[in-house]
Design an enzyme around this catalytic site. Sequence first.
Site, mmCIF file in Angstrom:
data_model
loop_
_atom_site.group_PDB
_atom_site.id
_atom_site.type_symbol
_atom_site.label_atom_id
_atom_site.label_comp_id
_atom_site.label_asym_id
_atom_site.label_seq_id
_atom_site.Cartn_x
_atom_site.Cartn_y
_atom_site.Cartn_z
ATOM 1 N N CYS A 67 -23.912 -28.167 27.582
ATOM 2 C CA CYS A 67 -23.558 -28.982 29.234
ATOM 3 C C CYS A 67 -22.377 -28.179 29.617
ATOM 4 O O CYS A 67 -21.727 -28.444 30.184
ATOM 5 C CB CYS A 67 -23.539 -30.177 27.973
ATOM 6 S SG CYS A 67 -25.041 -31.562 27.708
ATOM 7 N N HIS A 88 -15.625 -35.841 30.226
ATOM 8 C CA HIS A 88 -16.698 -35.032 29.942
ATOM 9 C C HIS A 88 -17.505 -36.906 29.581
ATOM 10 O O HIS A 88 -18.656 -36.433 29.992
ATOM 11 C CB HIS A 88 -17.301 -34.557 28.635
ATOM 12 C CG HIS A 88 -18.090 -33.872 28.121
ATOM 13 N ND1 HIS A 88 -19.048 -33.250 28.839
ATOM 14 C CD2 HIS A 88 -19.079 -34.702 26.789
ATOM 15 C CE1 HIS A 88 -19.870 -33.081 28.055
ATOM 16 N NE2 HIS A 88 -20.176 -33.434 27.161
ATOM 17 N N GLU A 96 -13.202 -37.449 22.290
ATOM 18 C CA GLU A 96 -12.147 -36.901 23.934
ATOM 19 C C GLU A 96 -11.036 -37.587 23.595
ATOM 20 O O GLU A 96 -10.156 -36.957 24.690
ATOM 21 C CB GLU A 96 -13.185 -36.962 24.367
ATOM 22 C CG GLU A 96 -12.941 -37.036 26.005
ATOM 23 C CD GLU A 96 -13.895 -36.682 27.043
ATOM 24 O OE1 GLU A 96 -13.578 -35.459 28.276
ATOM 25 O OE2 GLU A 96 -14.397 -37.674 27.601
ATOM 26 N N LYS A 114 -19.790 -39.609 35.144
ATOM 27 C CA LYS A 114 -21.491 -39.348 34.057
ATOM 28 C C LYS A 114 -21.765 -41.166 34.855
ATOM 29 O O LYS A 114 -23.029 -41.338 34.232
ATOM 30 C CB LYS A 114 -21.395 -39.007 32.929
ATOM 31 C CG LYS A 114 -21.264 -37.700 33.631
ATOM 32 C CD LYS A 114 -21.131 -36.750 31.764
ATOM 33 C CE LYS A 114 -21.010 -35.166 31.785
ATOM 34 N NZ LYS A 114 -19.818 -34.831 31.354
ATOM 35 N N HIS A 133 -26.094 -37.755 33.041
ATOM 36 C CA HIS A 133 -25.733 -36.393 32.243
ATOM 37 C C HIS A 133 -26.339 -35.454 32.468
ATOM 38 O O HIS A 133 -27.370 -35.141 32.744
ATOM 39 C CB HIS A 133 -25.894 -36.734 30.683
ATOM 40 C CG HIS A 133 -24.862 -35.152 30.057
ATOM 41 N ND1 HIS A 133 -24.031 -33.992 30.797
ATOM 42 C CD2 HIS A 133 -24.282 -34.942 29.045
ATOM 43 C CE1 HIS A 133 -24.137 -33.318 30.217
ATOM 44 N NE2 HIS A 133 -23.404 -34.064 28.869
ATOM 45 N N PHE A 138 -23.610 -29.317 23.034
ATOM 46 C CA PHE A 138 -24.063 -29.111 21.798
ATOM 47 C C PHE A 138 -23.573 -27.151 20.919
ATOM 48 O O PHE A 138 -23.675 -26.372 22.329
ATOM 49 C CB PHE A 138 -25.449 -29.042 22.133
ATOM 50 C CG PHE A 138 -25.901 -30.651 22.226
ATOM 51 C CD1 PHE A 138 -25.576 -31.814 21.847
ATOM 52 C CD2 PHE A 138 -27.200 -30.762 22.143
ATOM 53 C CE1 PHE A 138 -25.530 -33.337 22.037
ATOM 54 C CE2 PHE A 138 -28.193 -32.218 22.698
ATOM 55 C CZ PHE A 138 -26.647 -33.147 22.069
#
Length: 419
Positions: free
Chosen positions: A169, A309, A320, A341, A346, A405
């Site tokens: 991502c 994010h 975050e 998002k 996402h 990831f």
Amino acid sequence: MNHTERRVVITGMGALTPIGTTVSSFWDALLNGTSGAAPIESFDTEGMRVTFAAELKDFDPADYLGAKQVRRMDPFCQYALIAADQAVEDAGIDPDEMSQEEKDRVGVIYGSGIGGMQTFYEQANYFQENDEKRTSPFFIPMLIPDIASGQIAMRFGFRGPNHAIVSACATGNHNIGDAVRRIQSGEMDACVAGGTDACVTRLGITGFASMRALSTRNDDPAVASRPFDANRDGFVMGEGAGALYLESLESAKARGANIYGEIIGMGASADAHHLTAPDPEGGGVRLALNRVLDHAGLNPEDIDYVNAHGTSTPLGDVAETKALKQVFGEAAHKLNVSSTKSMTGHLLGAAGAVEAIATILATKHDIVPPTINFDTPDPDCDLNYTFNEPQERSVDVALSNAFGFGGHNTSVAFKKFEG
């Protein structure tokens, strides 16, 4: 001028998202707080744990591409080509009027987090049921994540650096950041950069659901993506693509191009912690944020907005937030932060590119898009997340974060253009 000092500007943008299939419709939907999440329509979800996603709506690739191209491209590549078309046209570029020397100085650095998942699923099933000699000769070219960058280059005849960075991502940001550095260095004058993914498939939804990564609010999908809300329970799978036409300021000025904004920094790091879970203290993210500030020559107080994010996962949003507070200190509470998002879902490998567009437009129009679906405060998430309504404010410099990831962390810095 030393090539490393070359300024990089954005002159074209293309967006294919669940809330708008053009940049203008996407931006309008963001400011209106539109959710793209709904029950899945593209396949039968009976018996599945998660039955909703943020799919592209009112979209047919055949409206943009020839029938043969559609047959020979996985959706992730179709999306990439359409977004790139938009960005090149928006930049005022006509490849037919470019010399070969000019085309040789335009690169394509464009990635996908996963690649042709639908093609893999369909061909694997076909292989099990039929003779292997009938496997499609386009199986591998439709599957590999780098094929989008190759297809874009072939479409326009761009022969500059061409590759795909794959980092889950964080893919979109990594590709944009690499393009910026190569333009700064003088290796090329312009580049189509961004990311794409098309994982709203039965296998894709099942795979992420089995990890307990997805929200299970099947009864009310529109409110399922709720970053920084205390009752968040996972992200909403989305699909789409984003593309930026980037070029040196000299190149843009020479052809009288419209300039949306400037990219002034890129920071990247690794968590070195876990396959899928973030460092709970935000250590890797902190490194990426410090590095983007250093590359851009900025201080924490120079930043007005952070497109987070913010995936709506219990661990990620807290990590975050911690990183932002560690890096920005007292200035953290003066920032506007938001997660788009909450509206798009996402978009995986496309997330960084699409969110870069949102961030660029925030600096251009001095308005911060909201984080929708907020109901319940989380004491561990205590910054100004621009909940539920957009906020007008001066946005001279903004960051866009994207993490993947594998512990990949990225942040890109955008600045309002000043000639």
